[in-house]
Motif scaffolding. Structure first.
Motif, PDB file in Angstrom:
ATOM      1  N   ALA A 173      24.648 -29.919 -48.111  1.00 57.41           N
ATOM      2  CA  ALA A 173      23.725 -29.006 -47.438  1.00 57.41           C
ATOM      3  C   ALA A 173      22.284 -29.473 -47.598  1.00 57.41           C
ATOM      4  CB  ALA A 173      23.894 -27.591 -48.002  1.00 57.41           C
ATOM      5  N   ALA A 174      21.949 -29.962 -48.802  1.00 60.41           N
ATOM      6  CA  ALA A 174      20.592 -30.460 -49.043  1.00 60.41           C
ATOM      7  C   ALA A 174      20.310 -31.694 -48.193  1.00 60.41           C
ATOM      8  CB  ALA A 174      20.406 -30.787 -50.520  1.00 60.41           C
ATOM      9  N   PHE A 175      21.270 -32.609 -48.109  1.00 58.95           N
ATOM     10  CA  PHE A 175      21.098 -33.821 -47.298  1.00 58.95           C
ATOM     11  C   PHE A 175      20.864 -33.452 -45.833  1.00 58.95           C
ATOM     12  CE2 PHE A 175      22.830 -37.079 -44.508  1.00 58.95           C
ATOM     13  CZ  PHE A 175      22.176 -38.223 -44.960  1.00 58.95           C
ATOM     14  N   ARG A 176      21.677 -32.557 -45.321  1.00 54.02           N
ATOM     15  CA  ARG A 176      21.561 -32.161 -43.920  1.00 54.02           C
ATOM     16  C   ARG A 176      20.246 -31.436 -43.657  1.00 54.02           C
ATOM     17  NH1 ARG A 176      23.105 -27.976 -40.453  1.00 54.02           N
ATOM     18  NH2 ARG A 176      23.926 -28.686 -38.442  1.00 54.02           N
ATOM     19  N   SER A 177      19.854 -30.565 -44.575  1.00 52.08           N
ATOM     20  CA  SER A 177      18.641 -29.771 -44.369  1.00 52.08           C
ATOM     21  C   SER A 177      17.382 -30.630 -44.370  1.00 52.08           C
ATOM     22  CB  SER A 177      18.532 -28.694 -45.447  1.00 52.08           C
ATOM     23  OG  SER A 177      18.323 -29.278 -46.726  1.00 52.08           O
ATOM     24  N   LEU A 178      17.385 -31.704 -45.153  1.00 50.70           N
ATOM     25  CA  LEU A 178      16.206 -32.574 -45.202  1.00 50.70           C
ATOM     26  C   LEU A 178      16.013 -33.362 -43.907  1.00 50.70           C
ATOM     27  CD1 LEU A 178      16.339 -33.991 -48.845  1.00 50.70           C
ATOM     28  CD2 LEU A 178      14.636 -32.438 -47.886  1.00 50.70           C
ATOM     29  N   GLY A 179      17.045 -33.428 -43.087  1.00 47.31           N
ATOM     30  CA  GLY A 179      16.935 -34.151 -41.830  1.00 47.31           C
ATOM     31  C   GLY A 179      16.369 -33.334 -40.690  1.00 47.31           C
ATOM     32  N   ARG A 180      16.128 -32.047 -40.917  1.00 48.95           N
ATOM     33  CA  ARG A 180      15.591 -31.194 -39.861  1.00 48.95           C
ATOM     34  C   ARG A 180      14.154 -31.600 -39.513  1.00 48.95           C
ATOM     35  NH1 ARG A 180      17.567 -25.413 -42.427  1.00 48.95           N
ATOM     36  NH2 ARG A 180      19.818 -25.723 -42.119  1.00 48.95           N
ATOM     37  N   PRO A 181      13.777 -31.470 -38.244  1.00 49.90           N
ATOM     38  CA  PRO A 181      12.424 -31.880 -37.821  1.00 49.90           C
ATOM     39  C   PRO A 181      11.302 -31.181 -38.591  1.00 49.90           C
ATOM     40  CG  PRO A 181      13.825 -31.532 -35.906  1.00 49.90           C
ATOM     41  CD  PRO A 181      14.602 -31.059 -37.095  1.00 49.90           C
ATOM     42  N   ASP A 182      11.426 -29.864 -38.813  1.00 50.33           N
ATOM     43  CA  ASP A 182      10.354 -29.153 -39.516  1.00 50.33           C
ATOM     44  C   ASP A 182      10.245 -29.595 -40.969  1.00 50.33           C
ATOM     45  OD1 ASP A 182      12.834 -28.046 -40.097  1.00 50.33           O
ATOM     46  OD2 ASP A 182      12.051 -26.027 -40.396  1.00 50.33           O
ATOM     47  N   THR A 183      11.391 -29.953 -41.567  1.00 50.95           N
ATOM     48  CA  THR A 183      11.361 -30.425 -42.946  1.00 50.95           C
ATOM     49  C   THR A 183      10.750 -31.817 -43.020  1.00 50.95           C
ATOM     50  OG1 THR A 183      13.390 -29.171 -43.342  1.00 50.95           O
ATOM     51  CG2 THR A 183      12.750 -30.756 -45.020  1.00 50.95           C
ATOM     52  N   ARG A 184      11.097 -32.671 -42.059  1.00 51.47           N
ATOM     53  CA  ARG A 184      10.496 -34.014 -42.013  1.00 51.47           C
ATOM     54  C   ARG A 184       8.980 -33.922 -41.863  1.00 51.47           C
ATOM     55  NH1 ARG A 184      13.268 -38.649 -40.647  1.00 51.47           N
ATOM     56  NH2 ARG A 184      15.540 -38.499 -40.624  1.00 51.47           N
ATOM     57  N   THR A 185       8.523 -33.027 -41.003  1.00 57.90           N
ATOM     58  CA  THR A 185       7.079 -32.858 -40.805  1.00 57.90           C
ATOM     59  C   THR A 185       6.416 -32.359 -42.080  1.00 57.90           C
ATOM     60  OG1 THR A 185       7.456 -32.341 -38.474  1.00 57.90           O
ATOM     61  CG2 THR A 185       5.333 -31.691 -39.401  1.00 57.90           C
ATOM     62  N   TYR A 186       7.076 -31.428 -42.774  1.00 59.38           N
ATOM     63  CA  TYR A 186       6.547 -30.869 -44.015  1.00 59.38           C
ATOM     64  C   TYR A 186       6.313 -31.964 -45.062  1.00 59.38           C
ATOM     65  CZ  TYR A 186       6.509 -28.065 -48.320  1.00 59.38           C
ATOM     66  OH  TYR A 186       6.202 -27.509 -49.529  1.00 59.38           O
ATOM     67  N   PHE A 187       7.238 -32.930 -45.130  1.00 61.73           N
ATOM     68  CA  PHE A 187       7.117 -34.029 -46.101  1.00 61.73           C
ATOM     69  C   PHE A 187       6.364 -35.230 -45.524  1.00 61.73           C
ATOM     70  CE2 PHE A 187      10.663 -31.749 -48.081  1.00 61.73           C
ATOM     71  CZ  PHE A 187      10.317 -31.832 -49.420  1.00 61.73           C
ATOM     72  N   GLY A 188       5.888 -35.132 -44.293  1.00 61.58           N
ATOM     73  CA  GLY A 188       5.137 -36.229 -43.694  1.00 61.58           C
ATOM     74  C   GLY A 188       6.018 -37.398 -43.269  1.00 61.58           C
ATOM     75  N   VAL A 189       7.298 -37.098 -43.003  1.00 60.33           N
ATOM     76  CA  VAL A 189       8.233 -38.130 -42.552  1.00 60.33           C
ATOM     77  C   VAL A 189       8.582 -37.830 -41.110  1.00 60.33           C
ATOM     78  CG1 VAL A 189      10.448 -39.274 -42.970  1.00 60.33           C
ATOM     79  CG2 VAL A 189       9.179 -38.287 -44.888  1.00 60.33           C
ATOM     80  N   VAL A 190       7.920 -38.500 -40.191  1.00 58.43           N
ATOM     81  CA  VAL A 190       8.092 -38.227 -38.764  1.00 58.43           C
ATOM     82  C   VAL A 190       8.765 -39.402 -38.104  1.00 58.43           C
ATOM     83  CG1 VAL A 190       6.938 -37.565 -36.634  1.00 58.43           C
ATOM     84  CG2 VAL A 190       6.004 -36.824 -38.831  1.00 58.43           C
ATOM     85  N   ARG A 191       9.806 -39.110 -37.302  1.00 58.81           N
ATOM     86  CA  ARG A 191      10.475 -40.160 -36.559  1.00 58.81           C
ATOM     87  C   ARG A 191       9.535 -40.741 -35.507  1.00 58.81           C
ATOM     88  NH1 ARG A 191      15.400 -36.801 -36.444  1.00 58.81           N
ATOM     89  NH2 ARG A 191      17.021 -37.795 -37.712  1.00 58.81           N
ATOM     90  N   THR A 192       9.544 -42.038 -35.389  1.00 57.96           N
ATOM     91  CA  THR A 192       8.726 -42.690 -34.350  1.00 57.96           C
ATOM     92  C   THR A 192       9.580 -42.958 -33.120  1.00 57.96           C
ATOM     93  OG1 THR A 192       9.247 -44.844 -35.309  1.00 57.96           O
ATOM     94  CG2 THR A 192       7.211 -43.782 -36.018  1.00 57.96           C
ATOM     95  N   ALA A 193       9.026 -42.718 -31.967  1.00 57.68           N
ATOM     96  CA  ALA A 193       9.755 -42.939 -30.702  1.00 57.68           C
ATOM     97  C   ALA A 193       9.848 -44.430 -30.417  1.00 57.68           C
ATOM     98  CB  ALA A 193       9.047 -42.217 -29.568  1.00 57.68           C
ATOM     99  N   HIS A 194      11.023 -44.889 -29.970  1.00 61.97           N
ATOM    100  CA  HIS A 194      11.225 -46.303 -29.635  1.00 61.97           C
ATOM    101  C   HIS A 194      11.146 -46.476 -28.137  1.00 61.97           C
ATOM    102  CE1 HIS A 194      12.353 -47.408 -33.720  1.00 61.97           C
ATOM    103  NE2 HIS A 194      13.108 -46.306 -33.747  1.00 61.97           N
TER     104      HIS A 194
END
Length: 201
Positions: A180-201
């Motif tokens: 559950a923790a692994f899956r939850s960390l992949g959410r967009p709002d969580t990524r933004t919170y930690f400053g980990v944003v996916r870059t568009a290719h």
């Protein structure tokens, strides 16, 4: 500040309660416990009191920016693991003749560091915890497969099927928590919170 106090208070209180349990179990079972049992019990109650004080102080503060649910789930998983480490350490000090060298003892300090990193929303903590959560899921699932066939024994006595069933349930619970923790960390709002944003290719 509110988030930090509540999370730290929860972790401290749960670790204190976990440290107390082996002492109580040893007393109820009339087991001969180590001389350090009194110190462990006092430390557990001290942690429990500090945890409640932190929770009380945090509950009085106003809420600031909301923490994403994914970050809260990761913190909760870390807190559960810290409490389990405290339980194992206390049990080994009190009921297992001080044999504290165990994998939970070794992982206790890194887990505390990771807790601080998650609380401060550090990018390295996001990466580290997500990798650790994935490895933990694989580890616990693999252990579940081994439990029915492994020659498990306690003090030379083979573990009965009830003990194996208990171990399987606890192991599956840990696997579910870290999944559950692994899956939850992949959410967009969580990524933004930690400053980990996916870059568009």
């Amino acid at each position: 500040m509110k988030r930090s106090l509540l999370a730290s208070g929860s972790a401290t209180a749960l670790m204190g309660a976990a440290a107390i349990l082996p002492v109580v179990f040893a007393h109820l079972a009339n087991e001969e416990s180590a001389q350090i049992a009194g110190a462990v019990l006092a430390s557990g109650f001290a942690l429990l009191l500090c945890g409640f004080l932190l929770l009380s102080a945090g509950s009085r503060l106003r809420s600031t920016a909301a923490t994403p649910s994914g970050a809260r789930i990761a913190l909760a998983a870390n807190i559960i693991f810290l409490a389990f480490c405290a339980l194992e350490l206390s049990d080994r000090l009190v009921r297992q003749e001080g044999r504290v060298f165990y994998w939970t003892t070794l992982l206790f300090p890194p887990a505390l560091l990771l807790f601080a990193g998650l609380l401060a929303a550090q990018r390295w903590a996001w990466f580290t915890f997500r990798i650790a959560a994935a490895l933990a899921v694989l580890w616990f699932v693999g252990f579940v497969v081994i439990i029915p066939f492994a020659p498990l024994a306690t003090d030379g006595v083979p573990v009965p099927w009830q003990g194996r069933l208990y171990m399987t349930c606890v192991t599956l619970a840990f696997a579910a928590v870290f999944a559950a923790a692994f899956r939850s960390l992949g959410r967009p709002d969580t990524r933004t919170y930690f400053g980990v944003v996916r870059t568009a290719h």
